[in-house]
Design a protein around this motif. Structure first.
Motif, PDB file in Angstrom:
ATOM      1  N   GLN A  23     -29.550 -23.544  12.307  1.00 30.66           N
ATOM      2  CA  GLN A  23     -30.226 -23.148  13.542  1.00 30.66           C
ATOM      3  C   GLN A  23     -30.149 -21.640  13.772  1.00 30.66           C
ATOM      4  OE1 GLN A  23     -28.382 -25.533  16.576  1.00 30.66           O
ATOM      5  NE2 GLN A  23     -29.333 -27.446  15.863  1.00 30.66           N
ATOM      6  N   ALA A  24     -29.043 -21.023  13.329  1.00 32.81           N
ATOM      7  CA  ALA A  24     -28.877 -19.577  13.488  1.00 32.81           C
ATOM      8  C   ALA A  24     -29.521 -18.801  12.347  1.00 32.81           C
ATOM      9  CB  ALA A  24     -27.400 -19.227  13.581  1.00 32.81           C
ATOM     10  N   SER A  25     -30.182 -19.502  11.433  1.00 31.44           N
ATOM     11  CA  SER A  25     -30.869 -18.897  10.280  1.00 31.44           C
ATOM     12  C   SER A  25     -29.916 -18.095   9.391  1.00 31.44           C
ATOM     13  CB  SER A  25     -32.018 -17.997  10.757  1.00 31.44           C
ATOM     14  OG  SER A  25     -32.961 -18.747  11.504  1.00 31.44           O
ATOM     15  N   LEU A  26     -28.669 -18.539   9.337  1.00 32.93           N
ATOM     16  CA  LEU A  26     -27.694 -17.896   8.453  1.00 32.93           C
ATOM     17  C   LEU A  26     -27.831 -18.395   7.019  1.00 32.93           C
ATOM     18  CD1 LEU A  26     -24.565 -18.004  10.788  1.00 32.93           C
ATOM     19  CD2 LEU A  26     -26.029 -16.044  10.305  1.00 32.93           C
ATOM     20  N   ALA A  27     -28.382 -19.585   6.868  1.00 32.46           N
ATOM     21  CA  ALA A  27     -28.633 -20.169   5.555  1.00 32.46           C
ATOM     22  C   ALA A  27     -29.651 -21.287   5.720  1.00 32.46           C
ATOM     23  CB  ALA A  27     -27.345 -20.713   4.941  1.00 32.46           C
ATOM     24  N   THR A  28     -30.306 -21.625   4.624  1.00 38.26           N
ATOM     25  CA  THR A  28     -31.278 -22.715   4.662  1.00 38.26           C
ATOM     26  C   THR A  28     -30.603 -24.023   4.281  1.00 38.26           C
ATOM     27  OG1 THR A  28     -31.911 -22.426   2.347  1.00 38.26           O
ATOM     28  CG2 THR A  28     -33.105 -21.119   4.000  1.00 38.26           C
ATOM     29  N   ALA A  29     -31.247 -25.137   4.591  1.00 40.30           N
ATOM     30  CA  ALA A  29     -30.704 -26.456   4.246  1.00 40.30           C
ATOM     31  C   ALA A  29     -30.548 -26.599   2.739  1.00 40.30           C
ATOM     32  CB  ALA A  29     -31.610 -27.544   4.808  1.00 40.30           C
ATOM     33  N   GLU A  30     -31.478 -26.001   1.964  1.00 39.43           N
ATOM     34  CA  GLU A  30     -31.413 -26.075   0.498  1.00 39.43           C
ATOM     35  C   GLU A  30     -30.197 -25.319  -0.035  1.00 39.43           C
ATOM     36  OE1 GLU A  30     -34.133 -25.313   2.236  1.00 39.43           O
ATOM     37  OE2 GLU A  30     -35.149 -27.260   1.924  1.00 39.43           O
ATOM     38  N   GLY A  59      -2.098 -24.488  29.596  1.00 40.90           N
ATOM     39  CA  GLY A  59      -2.635 -25.314  28.526  1.00 40.90           C
ATOM     40  C   GLY A  59      -4.141 -25.197  28.415  1.00 40.90           C
ATOM     41  N   ILE A  60      -4.655 -25.415  27.204  1.00 44.66           N
ATOM     42  CA  ILE A  60      -6.093 -25.334  26.937  1.00 44.66           C
ATOM     43  C   ILE A  60      -6.510 -26.545  26.118  1.00 44.66           C
ATOM     44  CG2 ILE A  60      -7.952 -23.963  25.908  1.00 44.66           C
ATOM     45  CD1 ILE A  60      -6.141 -21.521  26.106  1.00 44.66           C
ATOM     46  N   TRP A  61      -7.601 -27.178  26.524  1.00 44.91           N
ATOM     47  CA  TRP A  61      -8.186 -28.262  25.725  1.00 44.91           C
ATOM     48  C   TRP A  61      -9.235 -27.655  24.807  1.00 44.91           C
ATOM     49  CZ3 TRP A  61     -12.926 -30.283  24.570  1.00 44.91           C
ATOM     50  CH2 TRP A  61     -12.953 -31.544  23.996  1.00 44.91           C
ATOM     51  N   VAL A  62      -9.175 -28.025  23.517  1.00 47.03           N
ATOM     52  CA  VAL A  62     -10.079 -27.441  22.518  1.00 47.03           C
ATOM     53  C   VAL A  62     -10.765 -28.565  21.752  1.00 47.03           C
ATOM     54  CG1 VAL A  62     -10.253 -25.895  20.530  1.00 47.03           C
ATOM     55  CG2 VAL A  62      -8.503 -25.484  22.263  1.00 47.03           C
ATOM     56  N   ASP A  63     -12.056 -28.400  21.520  1.00 48.04           N
ATOM     57  CA  ASP A  63     -12.804 -29.353  20.696  1.00 48.04           C
ATOM     58  C   ASP A  63     -12.490 -29.067  19.233  1.00 48.04           C
ATOM     59  OD1 ASP A  63     -14.530 -31.055  19.438  1.00 48.04           O
ATOM     60  OD2 ASP A  63     -16.367 -30.248  20.339  1.00 48.04           O
ATOM     61  N   GLY A  64     -11.649 -29.890  18.652  1.00 49.78           N
ATOM     62  CA  GLY A  64     -11.230 -29.687  17.273  1.00 49.78           C
ATOM     63  C   GLY A  64     -12.294 -29.996  16.250  1.00 49.78           C
ATOM     64  N   MET A  65     -13.410 -30.559  16.674  1.00 51.84           N
ATOM     65  CA  MET A  65     -14.510 -30.852  15.755  1.00 51.84           C
ATOM     66  C   MET A  65     -15.533 -29.717  15.725  1.00 51.84           C
ATOM     67  SD  MET A  65     -13.414 -33.817  14.833  1.00 51.84           S
ATOM     68  CE  MET A  65     -14.468 -35.168  14.297  1.00 51.84           C
ATOM     69  N   ASP A  66     -15.250 -28.652  16.462  1.00 49.79           N
ATOM     70  CA  ASP A  66     -16.134 -27.486  16.512  1.00 49.79           C
ATOM     71  C   ASP A  66     -15.392 -26.293  15.930  1.00 49.79           C
ATOM     72  OD1 ASP A  66     -17.393 -25.029  17.483  1.00 49.79           O
ATOM     73  OD2 ASP A  66     -18.643 -26.338  18.719  1.00 49.79           O
ATOM     74  N   VAL A  67     -15.880 -25.790  14.812  1.00 50.77           N
ATOM     75  CA  VAL A  67     -15.207 -24.708  14.096  1.00 50.77           C
ATOM     76  C   VAL A  67     -15.050 -23.473  14.973  1.00 50.77           C
ATOM     77  CG1 VAL A  67     -15.343 -23.154  12.106  1.00 50.77           C
ATOM     78  CG2 VAL A  67     -16.026 -25.545  11.874  1.00 50.77           C
ATOM     79  N   GLN A  95     -21.137 -39.818  12.286  1.00 47.31           N
ATOM     80  CA  GLN A  95     -22.555 -39.525  12.508  1.00 47.31           C
ATOM     81  C   GLN A  95     -22.814 -38.579  13.675  1.00 47.31           C
ATOM     82  OE1 GLN A  95     -24.280 -43.412  12.938  1.00 47.31           O
ATOM     83  NE2 GLN A  95     -24.187 -43.883  10.750  1.00 47.31           N
ATOM     84  N   THR A  96     -21.878 -38.508  14.629  1.00 56.20           N
ATOM     85  CA  THR A  96     -22.142 -37.714  15.835  1.00 56.20           C
ATOM     86  C   THR A  96     -21.205 -36.530  16.027  1.00 56.20           C
ATOM     87  OG1 THR A  96     -20.723 -39.187  17.167  1.00 56.20           O
ATOM     88  CG2 THR A  96     -23.079 -39.729  17.032  1.00 56.20           C
ATOM     89  N   ARG A  97     -19.984 -36.575  15.464  1.00 56.63           N
ATOM     90  CA  ARG A  97     -19.000 -35.531  15.762  1.00 56.63           C
ATOM     91  C   ARG A  97     -18.393 -34.871  14.527  1.00 56.63           C
ATOM     92  NH1 ARG A  97     -14.411 -38.102  18.728  1.00 56.63           N
ATOM     93  NH2 ARG A  97     -13.619 -35.970  18.654  1.00 56.63           N
ATOM     94  N   ASP A  98     -18.865 -35.215  13.360  1.00 57.08           N
ATOM     95  CA  ASP A  98     -18.271 -34.678  12.138  1.00 57.08           C
ATOM     96  C   ASP A  98     -18.351 -33.148  12.133  1.00 57.08           C
ATOM     97  OD1 ASP A  98     -17.296 -35.300   9.250  1.00 57.08           O
ATOM     98  OD2 ASP A  98     -18.860 -33.790   9.030  1.00 57.08           O
ATOM     99  N   MET A 130     -20.746 -31.537   9.517  1.00 53.73           N
ATOM    100  CA  MET A 130     -22.140 -31.778   9.885  1.00 53.73           C
ATOM    101  C   MET A 130     -22.575 -30.849  11.021  1.00 53.73           C
ATOM    102  SD  MET A 130     -23.760 -35.148  11.686  1.00 53.73           S
ATOM    103  CE  MET A 130     -22.903 -34.701  13.209  1.00 53.73           C
ATOM    104  N   LEU A 131     -21.724 -30.727  12.060  1.00 54.39           N
ATOM    105  CA  LEU A 131     -22.059 -29.875  13.205  1.00 54.39           C
ATOM    106  C   LEU A 131     -22.130 -28.406  12.805  1.00 54.39           C
ATOM    107  CD1 LEU A 131     -19.814 -31.527  15.962  1.00 54.39           C
ATOM    108  CD2 LEU A 131     -22.277 -31.788  15.643  1.00 54.39           C
ATOM    109  N   TRP A 132     -21.215 -27.979  11.933  1.00 59.17           N
ATOM    110  CA  TRP A 132     -21.208 -26.595  11.477  1.00 59.17           C
ATOM    111  C   TRP A 132     -22.437 -26.297  10.630  1.00 59.17           C
ATOM    112  CZ3 TRP A 132     -19.928 -22.131  12.773  1.00 59.17           C
ATOM    113  CH2 TRP A 132     -19.713 -21.082  11.873  1.00 59.17           C
ATOM    114  N   ARG A 133     -22.841 -27.266   9.810  1.00 55.77           N
ATOM    115  CA  ARG A 133     -24.042 -27.100   8.995  1.00 55.77           C
ATOM    116  C   ARG A 133     -25.277 -26.915   9.886  1.00 55.77           C
ATOM    117  NH1 ARG A 133     -23.933 -31.673   6.499  1.00 55.77           N
ATOM    118  NH2 ARG A 133     -22.875 -31.007   4.605  1.00 55.77           N
ATOM    119  N   GLU A 134     -25.352 -27.719  10.951  1.00 53.32           N
ATOM    120  CA  GLU A 134     -26.489 -27.613  11.866  1.00 53.32           C
ATOM    121  C   GLU A 134     -26.531 -26.249  12.550  1.00 53.32           C
ATOM    122  OE1 GLU A 134     -26.110 -30.868  14.559  1.00 53.32           O
ATOM    123  OE2 GLU A 134     -26.762 -32.379  13.101  1.00 53.32           O
ATOM    124  N   LYS A 135     -25.362 -25.742  12.953  1.00 53.05           N
ATOM    125  CA  LYS A 135     -25.322 -24.439  13.619  1.00 53.05           C
ATOM    126  C   LYS A 135     -25.738 -23.317  12.673  1.00 53.05           C
ATOM    127  CE  LYS A 135     -21.910 -25.461  17.188  1.00 53.05           C
ATOM    128  NZ  LYS A 135     -20.600 -25.129  17.779  1.00 53.05           N
TER     129      LYS A 135
END
Length: 294
Positions: free
Chosen positions: A222-229, A148-156, A208-211, A214-219
């Motif tokens: 941060q990876a400079s794949l796209a800008t916030a705009e 078995g494996i535990w996976v964080d389902g809130m992380d794409v 606010q903390t685990r969406d 939201m988390l995917w947008r931040e990544k």
């Protein structure tokens, strides 16, 4: 117990009607008996509706679990055909304690089928928290003889990599059990407000903390794949598309009953599909071309 006030009122009304025709008291007793009768009927209907609600919940839970053993069967077909495919069977934490799952575990490991059993653990089975329903809430360990494996389902990325690993592992070694930890913001169904068994603060904290969006947008930023705009522009376009789809669905005419049998299969071997009874079949229709056809 519900009919007792009704009977009492009716007897009083009859007695006083016999002794004093149409007196004020006899009329009051008659009104009382009718009111009591209405109350008793309402109480009985309430009890019946509560039992029906329980029955519907039970049937829904059976429906949720039904495709787990079916998934084992699809995995067997993949193994038999040698096509290199795996079957991912999903179920919720509320259904995780049912016996059919463990039967599917057993036969899948016995024959080393390429099956992935995914428990979507959102913390609540309908309105019951996992701590109140399960003796063990480590669902990824439930396979016993199946890893078995535990996976964080809130992380794409976590979900993608877990499934990528399953594709490689299961085709060579047999089944896996995944517990994907996630959360649902709304109720389980239309009749569930979603706030009677948890606080609004809990829901807001997860947003606010685990969406995951939201988390995917931040990544991405941060990876400079796209800008916030750029992401904000995409968000606006998606919201506009959803709003337009909602308007169409609300204003469009009702879908014909025959479309229940539309686009069920890509290449149907049988064009006739069973309806609500064996005597009311539907003809399979092709209305749209699937985007993932190959």
């Amino acid at each position: 117990m519900y009919l007792l006030p009704c009977v009492k009122g009716a007897l009083l009304g009859v007695i006083f009607n016999l002794t004093e025709s149409y007196t004020l008291f006899s009329k009051a007793c008659l009104v009382y008996s009718i009111t009591s009768f209405a109350f008793s009927i309402a109480s009985i209907l309430y009890v019946i509706l509560q039992q029906l609600k329980f029955l519907l919940y039970f049937l829904w839970s059976l429906f949720q679990i039904y495709w787990v053993p079916v998934g084992a069967g699809v995995a067997l077909a993949n193994q038999y055909l040698g096509n290199g495919g795996i079957c991912v069977a999903l179920y919720g934490d509320g259904a995780a304690n049912q016996g059919q799952i463990f039967e599917a575990y057993n036969i899948s490991k016995l024959w080393n089928l390429p099956a992935v059993f995914v428990c979507e653990n959102n913390g609540y089975g309908m309105g019951t928290s996992v701590d109140r329903a399960s003796a063990s809430v480590n669902y990824y360990t439930r396979g016993d003889y199946i890893p078995g494996i535990w996976v964080d389902g809130m992380d794409v990325l976590s979900v993608r990599e877990a499934l990528r690993y399953c594709q490689d592992y299961c085709t060579k070694n047999g089944p896996l059990v995944l517990e994907i930890a996630t959360y649902r913001y709304s109720g389980h169904s239309m009749s569930d407000p979603g706030t009677s068994y948890r606080t609004r603060e809990e829901i807001q904290e997860v947003r606010q903390t685990r969406d995951p969006i939201m988390l995917w947008r931040e990544k991405i930023v941060q990876a400079s794949l796209a800008t916030a705009e750029e992401l904000k522009k995409i968000d606006g376009e998606v919201r506009k598309e959803v709003d337009e789809a909602v308007k169409v669905s609300k204003s469009d005419k009702e879908v014909p009953l025959q479309e229940l049998a539309a686009d069920v299969y890509y290449e149907p071997l049988e064009t006739e599909i069973r309806g609500t009874t064996p005597f009311r079949p539907y003809k399979h229709q092709r209305l749209a071309q699937p985007f993932n056809a190959h």
